[in-house]
Enzyme design. Structure first.
Site, short mmCIF file in Angstrom:
data_model
loop_
_atom_site.label_atom_id
_atom_site.label_comp_id
_atom_site.label_asym_id
_atom_site.label_seq_id
_atom_site.Cartn_x
_atom_site.Cartn_y
_atom_site.Cartn_z
N SER A 87 40.21 -28.14 -57.48
CA SER A 87 41.29 -28.91 -58.11
C SER A 87 41.29 -30.34 -57.57
O SER A 87 40.90 -30.59 -56.42
CB SER A 87 42.60 -28.23 -57.74
OG SER A 87 43.69 -29.09 -57.95
N TYR B 109 48.56 -24.35 -51.13
CA TYR B 109 47.67 -24.11 -52.28
C TYR B 109 46.43 -25.00 -52.18
O TYR B 109 45.29 -24.52 -52.29
CB TYR B 109 48.41 -24.38 -53.60
CG TYR B 109 47.49 -24.50 -54.79
CD1 TYR B 109 46.85 -23.39 -55.32
CD2 TYR B 109 47.24 -25.75 -55.37
CE1 TYR B 109 45.99 -23.51 -56.41
CE2 TYR B 109 46.38 -25.87 -56.46
CZ TYR B 109 45.76 -24.75 -56.97
OH TYR B 109 44.90 -24.88 -58.04
N LYS C 36 42.11 -24.34 -51.54
CA LYS C 36 41.00 -24.88 -52.33
C LYS C 36 40.01 -25.60 -51.42
O LYS C 36 38.79 -25.44 -51.52
CB LYS C 36 41.52 -25.84 -53.40
CG LYS C 36 42.35 -25.18 -54.48
CD LYS C 36 41.52 -24.24 -55.33
CE LYS C 36 42.34 -23.45 -56.32
NZ LYS C 36 41.64 -22.32 -56.93
P1 NAD Z 1 46.22 -18.41 -64.23
O1 NAD Z 1 47.26 -17.94 -63.29
O2 NAD Z 1 46.56 -18.46 -65.68
O3 NAD Z 1 44.91 -17.51 -64.06
C1 NAD Z 1 44.54 -16.91 -62.85
C2 NAD Z 1 44.25 -15.46 -63.12
O4 NAD Z 1 43.84 -14.84 -61.90
C3 NAD Z 1 45.47 -14.70 -63.63
O5 NAD Z 1 45.12 -13.95 -64.79
C4 NAD Z 1 45.82 -13.75 -62.47
O6 NAD Z 1 46.35 -12.53 -62.94
C5 NAD Z 1 44.48 -13.59 -61.78
N1 NAD Z 1 44.53 -13.29 -60.34
C6 NAD Z 1 45.21 -13.96 -59.37
N2 NAD Z 1 45.00 -13.39 -58.18
C7 NAD Z 1 44.16 -12.34 -58.40
C8 NAD Z 1 43.56 -11.37 -57.57
N3 NAD Z 1 43.79 -11.31 -56.24
N4 NAD Z 1 42.73 -10.46 -58.12
C9 NAD Z 1 42.47 -10.48 -59.45
N5 NAD Z 1 43.03 -11.35 -60.28
C10 NAD Z 1 43.86 -12.28 -59.77
O7 NAD Z 1 45.72 -19.83 -63.72
P2 NAD Z 1 44.78 -20.90 -64.41
O8 NAD Z 1 45.61 -22.08 -64.75
O9 NAD Z 1 43.96 -20.25 -65.47
O10 NAD Z 1 43.87 -21.32 -63.18
C11 NAD Z 1 42.59 -20.75 -62.96
C12 NAD Z 1 42.00 -21.34 -61.70
O11 NAD Z 1 41.93 -22.75 -61.84
C13 NAD Z 1 42.81 -21.08 -60.44
O12 NAD Z 1 41.91 -20.85 -59.38
C14 NAD Z 1 43.56 -22.37 -60.24
O13 NAD Z 1 43.89 -22.57 -58.89
C15 NAD Z 1 42.56 -23.39 -60.72
N6 NAD Z 1 43.16 -24.66 -61.17
C16 NAD Z 1 44.14 -24.64 -62.11
C17 NAD Z 1 44.73 -25.85 -62.51
C18 NAD Z 1 45.83 -25.86 -63.54
O14 NAD Z 1 46.55 -26.86 -63.60
N7 NAD Z 1 46.01 -24.82 -64.35
C19 NAD Z 1 44.30 -27.07 -61.93
C20 NAD Z 1 43.29 -27.04 -60.98
C21 NAD Z 1 42.72 -25.82 -60.60
N1 UFG Z 2 56.62 -33.95 -64.31
C1 UFG Z 2 57.88 -34.30 -64.78
N2 UFG Z 2 58.72 -33.30 -65.14
C2 UFG Z 2 58.37 -31.98 -65.10
C3 UFG Z 2 57.06 -31.65 -64.62
C4 UFG Z 2 56.22 -32.67 -64.23
O1 UFG Z 2 58.24 -35.48 -64.84
O2 UFG Z 2 59.19 -31.11 -65.44
C5 UFG Z 2 55.68 -35.04 -63.95
C6 UFG Z 2 55.20 -35.02 -62.50
O3 UFG Z 2 56.11 -35.73 -61.69
C7 UFG Z 2 53.82 -35.67 -62.62
C8 UFG Z 2 53.33 -35.24 -64.00
O4 UFG Z 2 54.50 -34.87 -64.73
O5 UFG Z 2 53.96 -37.07 -62.61
C9 UFG Z 2 52.37 -34.06 -63.97
O6 UFG Z 2 52.96 -32.99 -63.23
P1 UFG Z 2 52.36 -31.51 -63.28
O7 UFG Z 2 53.25 -30.64 -62.46
O8 UFG Z 2 52.10 -31.09 -64.69
O9 UFG Z 2 50.92 -31.66 -62.60
P2 UFG Z 2 50.52 -32.21 -61.15
O10 UFG Z 2 49.63 -33.40 -61.37
O11 UFG Z 2 51.68 -32.37 -60.29
O12 UFG Z 2 49.66 -30.99 -60.57
C10 UFG Z 2 48.73 -30.24 -61.36
C11 UFG Z 2 48.66 -28.81 -60.82
C12 UFG Z 2 48.08 -28.81 -59.44
C13 UFG Z 2 46.75 -29.51 -59.43
C14 UFG Z 2 46.88 -30.89 -60.01
C15 UFG Z 2 45.54 -31.54 -60.13
O13 UFG Z 2 49.95 -28.23 -60.80
O14 UFG Z 2 47.85 -27.48 -59.05
O15 UFG Z 2 47.48 -30.83 -61.31
O16 UFG Z 2 44.67 -30.70 -60.81
F1 UFG Z 2 46.31 -29.61 -58.17
#
Ligand code: NAD
Ligand code: UFG
Length: 346
Positions: free
Chosen positions: A123, A147, A151
């Site tokens: 991330s 978190y 990573k």
């Molecule tokens: P998500 O929660 O929708 O998907 C994660 C999946 O993993 C879920 O289906 C959950 O049930 C499963 N899971 C969690 N722990 C588990 C375990 N111990 N065993 C088996 N299954 C398990 O999340 P996502 O948004 O699809 O994110 C996927 C990956 O990408 C994650 O590693 C997350 O940290 C990373 N990521 C997400 C974002 C974002 O903004 N969505 C940004 C950067 C990185």
């Molecule tokens: N924000 C609002 N109101 C809300 C939610 C968010 O104003 O209700 C703003 C935040 O302050 C930020 C922007 O919208 O300026 C984006 O916020 P998000 O929570 O959607 O995303 P972040 O950039 O804070 O973080 C996300 C994931 C993290 C990841 C990061 C980079 O939650 O896990 O993107 O990938 F690390």
């Protein structure tokens, strides 16, 4: 055979669709702690293809072993993790255990079953509070919450594993802010409870489930004072995983890429585009800053373009249209459908 952990989740499910569409054989491992079994049928409906599914926790080595015994795994894409930044501050132990033990267990099984290819969901959070944008892969790494620490620690483990074993091919993909949904509108992001992230919050306001959006601060050092992020369509992100898998087949060792568009949009920009393309009003109020948030975060995605031939294709308008199509069609996400189905069979 590609093992996709967390394949029932938001990014995982979109990636499984891309893999199936490109004729990969897929096995999903997911314990459904943040997803629903309904997604699996929808993936089949979209692709008209089948795959194997194991409801297994990736931290449980004995159970996970079964998957390696019963399938010939060539590569792993590891999505399974807990992902809520705020929750990780409140429940650090759960985050360290789930995310770290899950990854370590997979690394052990890779060794035991001679699997050499691994793609990891990292991330942009590993760049900490970078003062400079666009962010390149060689920037200094740091974290501000448990978190993010999981990573960065897993990335460190991967760097060490790569030094110790030249047969390993390991891809670190650092995602920026994934939003959007598959064009079918039948799969998408559905966080539990009140969403923490911006787009799911906006779509819940659009359905009327939540009354108004709180914009966390308008005094950031950005063009309109609200926070700037690099929003990337989840389908583009999914495609990046296929490019990484193809790259791993060339035995590159350890590779690291940003997956973002390279374009920054503010909170107000996103709200305005969402309103315009979907013809729907999003009431909002400006509130105080959210602790830990930074002014600006967007990628330099040049390395992925040059080395993987990957670039994001969808713009912010399409992201807003697809997020809304998904949420409009599924205002209660996946669970409500289960509920209706249950009632129907009573
Ligand atoms: P998500 O929660 O929708 O998907 C994660 C999946 O993993 C879920 O289906 C959950 O049930 C499963 N899971 C969690 N722990 C588990 C375990 N111990 N065993 C088996 N299954 C398990 O999340 P996502 O948004 O699809 O994110 C996927 C990956 O990408 C994650 O590693 C997350 O940290 C990373 N990521 C997400 C974002 C974002 O903004 N969505 C940004 C950067 C990185
Ligand atoms: N924000 C609002 N109101 C809300 C939610 C968010 O104003 O209700 C703003 C935040 O302050 C930020 C922007 O919208 O300026 C984006 O916020 P998000 O929570 O959607 O995303 P972040 O950039 O804070 O973080 C996300 C994931 C993290 C990841 C990061 C980079 O939650 O896990 O993107 O990938 F690390």
């Amino acid at each position: 055979m590609i093992l996709v952990t967390g394949g029932a989740g938001y990014i995982g499910s979109h990636t499984v669709i891309e893999l199936l569409n490109h004729n990969y054989q897929v096995v999903i491992v997911d314990n459904l702690c943040n997803s629903s079994e309904v997604i699996l049928d929808r993936i089949k409906k979209i692709t008209d293809k089948n795959f194997k599914f194991y409801n297994i926790d990736v931290t449980q080595k004995d159970e996970l072993k079964k998957v390696f015994e019963e399938n010939h795994i060539d590569s792993i894409i590891h999505f399974a993790a807990l992902k809520a930044v705020g929750e990780s501050v409140l429940k650090p132990l759960e985050y360290y255990k789930n995310n770290l033990v899950g990854a370590l267990t997979l690394f052990e099984l890779m060794k035991e079953y001679n699997v050499n290819n691994f793609v990891f969901s990292s991330s942009a959070t590993v760049y900490g509070n970078s003062k400079i944008c666009p962010i390149r892969e060689d920037f200094q790494l740091s974290t501000t919450n448990p978190y993010g620490a999981t990573k960065l620690m897993i990335e460190d483990v991967m760097r060490d594993l790569s030094k110790a074993n030249e047969n390993l091919n390991l891809a670190i993909l650092r995602y920026f802010n994934p939003i959007g949904a598959h064009i079918s509108g039948i799969i998408g992001e559905e966080p539990n409870g009140i969403p923490n992230n911006l787009m799911p919050y906006i779509t819940k306001v659009a359905t009327g489930t939540l009354t108004e959006l709180s914009i966390f601060g308008d005094d950031y050092n950005t063009h309109d004072g609200t926070g700037v992020r690099d929003y990337i369509h989840v389908v583009d992100l999914a495609k990046g995983h296929l490019k990484a898998l193809q790259k791993l087949e060339q035995n590159p060792g350890l590779i690291t890429y940003n997956l973002g568009t390279g374009q920054g949009y503010s909170v107000l920009d996103l709200v305005k585009v969402f309103e315009e393309v979907n013809n729907i009003e999003i009431p909002y109020k400006i509130t105080s800053r959210r602790p830990g948030d930074i002014d600006m975060c967007y990628a330099d995605p040049t390395k992925a373009f040059i080395e993987l031939g990957w670039t994001a294709e969808y713009g912010i308008e399409r992201m807003c249209q697809d997020s809304w199509r998904w949420q409009r069609n599924n205002p209660y996400g996946y669970e409500k459908e289960d509920h209706f189905l249950d009632m129907g069979t009573c």
